[in-house]
Enzyme design. Structure first.
Site, PDB file in Angstrom:
ATOM      1  N   THR A  62       0.849  -1.198   0.000  1.00  0.00           N
ATOM      2  CA  THR A  62       0.000   0.000   0.000  1.00  0.00           C
ATOM      3  C   THR A  62       0.887   1.250   0.000  1.00  0.00           C
ATOM      4  OG1 THR A  62      -0.270   0.260   2.398  1.00  0.00           O
ATOM      5  CG2 THR A  62      -1.764  -1.269   1.293  1.00  0.00           C
ATOM      6  N   GLN A 246     -38.915  14.073  -2.959  1.00  0.00           N
ATOM      7  CA  GLN A 246     -38.952  13.030  -3.991  1.00  0.00           C
ATOM      8  C   GLN A 246     -39.121  13.651  -5.382  1.00  0.00           C
ATOM      9  OE1 GLN A 246     -40.302  12.769  -0.937  1.00  0.00           O
ATOM     10  NE2 GLN A 246     -40.530  10.659  -0.289  1.00  0.00           N
TER      11      GLN A 246
HETATM   12  O1  URC Z   1     -40.536  15.909   0.980  1.00  0.00           O
HETATM   13  C1  URC Z   1     -40.796  15.139   1.926  1.00  0.00           C
HETATM   14  N1  URC Z   1     -40.892  13.801   1.693  1.00  0.00           N
HETATM   15  C2  URC Z   1     -41.191  12.896   2.677  1.00  0.00           C
HETATM   16  O2  URC Z   1     -41.251  11.662   2.422  1.00  0.00           O
HETATM   17  C3  URC Z   1     -41.414  13.407   3.973  1.00  0.00           C
HETATM   18  N2  URC Z   1     -41.727  12.818   5.163  1.00  0.00           N
HETATM   19  C4  URC Z   1     -41.796  13.825   6.089  1.00  0.00           C
HETATM   20  O3  URC Z   1     -42.042  13.637   7.317  1.00  0.00           O
HETATM   21  N3  URC Z   1     -41.552  15.036   5.506  1.00  0.00           N
HETATM   22  C5  URC Z   1     -41.323  14.808   4.191  1.00  0.00           C
HETATM   23  N4  URC Z   1     -41.005  15.635   3.161  1.00  0.00           N
END
Ligand code: URC
Length: 310
Positions: A62, A246
């Site tokens: 290494t 998401q």
């Molecule tokens: O954008 C969000 N997604 C989630 O899955 C989530 N869950 C949460 O308690 N707040 C949020 N906000």
């Protein structure tokens, strides 16, 4: 007859140097370019005897791996371009040592930006830089010569991490499952804060379809792709109204794939860093806005996904 029971077998093994730090200065008179890296190189191959038979004759130490990184940093024509530099290193180990079949090169490029002194009319300075935030460019390269040195394949991922973001409005969260475990209230206006970790897989167009070369990589606009990924991430976060982490994640990834033909897929890990409004109703007038919030590190939400080109 004595029966020798074989109780264990070595199933995977790789080893190398972790956290090799370098600053490379590329000097062109008083105009310098710099690259600061933290690099990990791990090797795989016919190395099992070093684990099972105390046979060190198969070990590229290494310490030598660290020395090799330093020598390449001094000599490489591509040291400023992180993906190409990582692949150059990987290619070296699998071609120099015939028993080394795979090299894993993980590299962080730290962010230094040229200072533009006001006393020099805001012109970029030739050799003075400032650390421009915590965020880093990331490369994860695997160079695989298990099919022979004339048939080397690569798995190349690049990305960015530790990009701290916060928007103080322009984010809502509604219409989620509301059952006996739910205390969260719906909101049309919340703080959205995250620390971006983004990784994308790259296709390198190859002149010879069987084997990749550093020349192929050097020709690919990898810096442009990195800049596009960073811009899309920041612009989408800033400008788009967010209905959830998401949705924002998916929009970012979709735009990166749309704008960059050589990106196969994009993965994000986005923590949802909670800022909790502090209850000041004991002091405030009714209907006043709630402008003092408590930053909390954990627990945080953690929203992850990979989005692929179809
Ligand atoms: O954008 C969000 N997604 C989630 O899955 C989530 N869950 C949460 O308690 N707040 C949020 N906000």
């Amino acid at each position: 007859m004595t029966l020798k029971l074989q109780k264990s077998t070595l199933t995977t093994a790789k080893y190398g140097k972790d956290g090799v730090k370098i600053l490379r200065i590329v000097r062109n008179d008083q105009w310098h370019e710099i690259a600061e890296y933290t690099i990990t190189v791990l090797l795989e191959g016919d190395i099992s005897a070093s684990y099972t038979e105390a046979d060190n004759s198969v070990i590229v130490t290494t310490d030598s791996i660290k020395n090799t990184i330093n020598v390449f940093a001094q000599n490489s024509q591509h040291v400023l371009q992180p993906e190409t530099f990582a692949l150059e290193l990987g290619l070296h180990f699998v071609t120099k040592y015939s028993h080394i079949k795979k090299a894993h090169v993980d590299l962080l490029k730290h962010r230094w930006t040229r200072i533009c002194p006001t006393s020099e009319n805001g012109q970029p300075h030739g050799h003075s830089f400032r650390r421009d935030g915590d965020d880093k460019r990331v490369v994860n390269a695997i160079v695989d010569a298990s099919g022979g040195v004339d048939n080397i394949t690569i798995d190349l991922k690049a990305g960015l991490k530790d990009v701290f973001l916060l928007k103080s409005t322009g984010s809502s969260f509604n219409n989620f499952i509301n059952d006996e475990f739910t205390t969260l209230r719906e909101t049309d206006d919340r703080v959205f804060s995250t620390i971006v970790d983004c990784s994308y897989s790259l296709v390198i167009p190859q002149a010879n379809s069987r084997c990749f070369t550093i020349a192929d990589v050097a020709k690919t606009p990898l810096d442009d792709i990195a800049e596009s990924v960073r811009n899309v991430t920041l612009d989408t976060f800033a400008v788009d109204f967010s209905e959830s982490v998401q949705t924002t994640l998916y929009t970012m990834a979709e735009r990166i794939i749309e704008q960059n033909d050589l990106v196969k897929d994009v993965s994000y890990k986005l923590p949802n860093k909670h800022y909790i409004p502090i209850d000041l109703t004991f002091y405030q007038e009714k209907g006043a806005t709630n402008d003092v919030l408590l930053p909390t590190e954990f627990p945080s939400g953690l929203i992850t996904a990979t989005v692929s080109r179809v």
